[in-house]
Scaffold this active site. Structure first.
Site, PDB file in Angstrom:
ATOM      1  N   LYS A  53       0.839  -1.209   0.000  1.00 32.62           N
ATOM      2  CA  LYS A  53       0.000   0.000   0.000  1.00 32.62           C
ATOM      3  C   LYS A  53       0.870   1.254   0.000  1.00 32.62           C
ATOM      4  O   LYS A  53       0.556   2.230  -0.681  1.00 32.62           O
ATOM      5  CB  LYS A  53      -0.938  -0.014   1.211  1.00 32.62           C
ATOM      6  CG  LYS A  53      -2.097  -1.001   1.021  1.00 32.62           C
ATOM      7  CD  LYS A  53      -2.823  -1.364   2.305  1.00 32.62           C
ATOM      8  CE  LYS A  53      -3.794  -2.517   2.021  1.00 32.62           C
ATOM      9  NZ  LYS A  53      -4.374  -3.107   3.234  1.00 32.62           N
ATOM     10  N   GLN A  97      -5.091  -2.432   9.458  1.00 32.81           N
ATOM     11  CA  GLN A  97      -4.898  -3.728   8.795  1.00 32.81           C
ATOM     12  C   GLN A  97      -5.560  -4.832   9.621  1.00 32.81           C
ATOM     13  O   GLN A  97      -5.324  -4.952  10.821  1.00 32.81           O
ATOM     14  CB  GLN A  97      -3.388  -3.992   8.622  1.00 32.81           C
ATOM     15  CG  GLN A  97      -3.055  -5.226   7.809  1.00 32.81           C
ATOM     16  CD  GLN A  97      -3.406  -5.112   6.334  1.00 32.81           C
ATOM     17  OE1 GLN A  97      -3.551  -4.022   5.796  1.00 32.81           O
ATOM     18  NE2 GLN A  97      -3.560  -6.238   5.678  1.00 32.81           N
ATOM     19  N   ASP A 120     -11.127   2.311   3.907  1.00 33.94           N
ATOM     20  CA  ASP A 120     -11.589   0.957   3.572  1.00 33.94           C
ATOM     21  C   ASP A 120     -13.084   0.890   3.296  1.00 33.94           C
ATOM     22  O   ASP A 120     -13.568  -0.087   2.735  1.00 33.94           O
ATOM     23  CB  ASP A 120     -11.329   0.026   4.767  1.00 33.94           C
ATOM     24  CG  ASP A 120     -10.035  -0.754   4.649  1.00 33.94           C
ATOM     25  OD1 ASP A 120      -9.594  -1.006   3.519  1.00 33.94           O
ATOM     26  OD2 ASP A 120      -9.491  -1.132   5.700  1.00 33.94           O
TER      27      ASP A 120
HETATM   28  N1  LIG Z   1      -8.172  -3.174   6.693  1.00 31.18           N
HETATM   29  C1  LIG Z   1      -7.846  -4.019   5.731  1.00 31.18           C
HETATM   30  N2  LIG Z   1      -8.072  -3.684   4.442  1.00 31.18           N
HETATM   31  C2  LIG Z   1      -7.738  -4.543   3.435  1.00 31.18           C
HETATM   32  O1  LIG Z   1      -7.949  -4.218   2.237  1.00 31.18           O
HETATM   33  C3  LIG Z   1      -7.142  -5.800   3.760  1.00 31.18           C
HETATM   34  C4  LIG Z   1      -6.931  -6.093   5.109  1.00 31.18           C
HETATM   35  N3  LIG Z   1      -7.301  -5.203   6.068  1.00 31.18           N
HETATM   36  N4  LIG Z   1      -6.378  -7.276   5.477  1.00 31.18           N
HETATM   37  C5  LIG Z   1      -5.913  -8.233   4.494  1.00 31.18           C
HETATM   38  C6  LIG Z   1      -6.681  -8.136   3.196  1.00 31.18           C
HETATM   39  C7  LIG Z   1      -5.975  -8.750   2.009  1.00 31.18           C
HETATM   40  N5  LIG Z   1      -5.792  -7.676   1.049  1.00 31.18           N
HETATM   41  C8  LIG Z   1      -5.110  -7.791  -0.151  1.00 31.18           C
HETATM   42  C9  LIG Z   1      -4.985  -6.726  -1.038  1.00 31.18           C
HETATM   43  C10 LIG Z   1      -4.263  -6.852  -2.201  1.00 31.18           C
HETATM   44  C11 LIG Z   1      -3.649  -8.033  -2.540  1.00 31.18           C
HETATM   45  C12 LIG Z   1      -2.856  -8.136  -3.788  1.00 31.18           C
HETATM   46  O2  LIG Z   1      -2.620  -7.137  -4.455  1.00 31.18           O
HETATM   47  N6  LIG Z   1      -2.420  -9.338  -4.184  1.00 31.18           N
HETATM   48  C13 LIG Z   1      -1.654  -9.571  -5.399  1.00 31.18           C
HETATM   49  C14 LIG Z   1      -0.525 -10.524  -5.147  1.00 31.18           C
HETATM   50  C15 LIG Z   1       0.471 -10.039  -4.124  1.00 31.18           C
HETATM   51  C16 LIG Z   1       1.315  -8.887  -4.616  1.00 31.18           C
HETATM   52  O3  LIG Z   1       1.584  -8.790  -5.809  1.00 31.18           O
HETATM   53  O4  LIG Z   1       1.761  -8.122  -3.739  1.00 31.18           O
HETATM   54  C17 LIG Z   1      -2.573 -10.156  -6.455  1.00 31.18           C
HETATM   55  O5  LIG Z   1      -3.657 -10.655  -6.115  1.00 31.18           O
HETATM   56  O6  LIG Z   1      -2.198 -10.124  -7.620  1.00 31.18           O
HETATM   57  C18 LIG Z   1      -3.776  -9.091  -1.686  1.00 31.18           C
HETATM   58  C19 LIG Z   1      -4.505  -8.973  -0.521  1.00 31.18           C
HETATM   59  C20 LIG Z   1      -6.279  -6.529   1.594  1.00 31.18           C
HETATM   60  N7  LIG Z   1      -6.776  -6.726   2.804  1.00 31.18           N
END
Ligand SMILES: Nc1nc(=O)c2c([nH]1)NC[C@@H]1CN(c3ccc(C(=O)N[C@@H](CCC(=O)O)C(=O)O)cc3)C=[N+]21
Length: 286
Positions: A53, A97, A120
């Site tokens: 982020k 988070q 969020d």
């Molecule tokens: N308050 C809060 N807000 C959230 O938005 C939140 C959270 N807590 N806790 C955990 C989850 C999980 N999450 C992800 C976001 C992006 C990828 C992401 O970009 N993933 C890449 C792969 C990993 C990368 O390339 O870094 C993809 O799917 O291509 C993954 C997981 C947001 N979360």
């Protein structure tokens, strides 16, 4: 048939280009949008997400405000950080988070976030605004899914959508978003109490799986040509003993679906792009 892949990474990059221009326009008004993150504990997965982020922020010119607390932080310590960010005029929006360590009260924490700084879109007031059709920050993952489909000309109006999963961050708010007058999709919200899941997914033009169950959606469960969105992200240990992330959609679905939003490279990058969008929107309001 092989599904067209709807590339969330490329679309997120496009959105970041658009945001860079909006951030420049804000700079001319003397405003630098600021995103805060609150991370409690040192879970490597959570650390990696939060790092991502802040990297995104740097790419579009958003300032990052980073707060970290130890895994054994008291509720009072967390409350104090939230009060500080609520009062900080440089912070236009922030996130806590999730998940939080079990000794902390997640509901209390989410309710202490100033709803107008809720990047969020998960504060009860903002989920209430979504229910009522009022203006407010939208939850990032549902908003990212709708935006990705829109930018790939996947029609929602009149479409039947099966959403699998009723979680507070994805399934539940996604159902609300898709049934707004502006989207006009017809939604079936499926969950662990659904008796014949396949009968609902087979009847759908669009199937969105956010259950957190690896491989839950198999090829025989969809109508050939359907649009499938994989929101699952579960850490599993592979045969080689290494940890990796896996989605809720069985790889064979790609042979039957008309279009597929893959994991990785789909909903995750869109979620991050919508977080940035929410912050820029907050800053534009002044
Ligand atoms: N308050 C809060 N807000 C959230 O938005 C939140 C959270 N807590 N806790 C955990 C989850 C999980 N999450 C992800 C976001 C992006 C990828 C992401 O970009 N993933 C890449 C792969 C990993 C990368 O390339 O870094 C993809 O799917 O291509 C993954 C997981 C947001 N979360």
């Amino acid at each position: 048939m092989t599904a067209t892949l709807l590339d969330g990474k490329a679309t997120a990059a496009e959105i970041k280009d658009e945001l860079r221009i909006r951030v420049k326009a804000l700079a001319e008004r003397g405003i630098t949008p600021g995103l805060g993150t609150v991370l409690v504990g040192a879970d490597p997965g959570s650390q990696a997400y939060v790092n991502g982020k802040h990297r995104d922020c740097a790419e579009v010119g958003i300032a990052s405000i980073r707060r970290e607390l130890p895994a054994d932080a008291t509720q009072q310590q967390v409350d104090d950080v939230l009060a500080e960010l609520n009062a900080d005029p440089a912070c236009h929006g922030y996130i806590v988070q999730l998940p939080l360590p079990a000794h902390l009260d997640t509901q209390r924490v989410l309710e202490l976030i100033d709803p107008d700084k809720d990047a969020d879109g998960l504060h009860p007031v903002n989920l209430g605004r979504l229910v009522l059709g009022y203006d407010g920050p939208l939850p990032c993952t549902p908003r990212g899914i709708v935006e990705l489909l829109r930018r790939h000309d996947v029609a929602l109006r009149g479409a039947t959508v099966a959403v699998v999963g009723r979680g507070n961050t994805v399934g539940r708010p996604l159902g609300l978003l898709l049934t707004r007058r502006s989207e006009n999709a017809t939604v079936t919200l499926c969950h662990t109490g659904t008796l014949d899941l396949a009968s609902h997914t087979r009847a759908a033009d669009i199937v969105i799986v956010a259950a957190g169950v690896p491989g839950l959606l198999t090829a025989d469960m969809i109508n050939p040509g359907a649009v499938v969105v994989d929101v699952g992200i579960t850490r599993v240990i592979g045969a080689d003993g290494k940890g990796r992330y896996t989605g809720d959609v069985d790889p064979e679905v790609a042979e039957t679906a008309g279009a597929l939003v893959p994991m990785p490279g789909g909903v995750g990058p869109m979620t991050r792009a919508m977080l940035l969008t929410n912050v820029v929107e907050r800053a534009e309001r002044g």
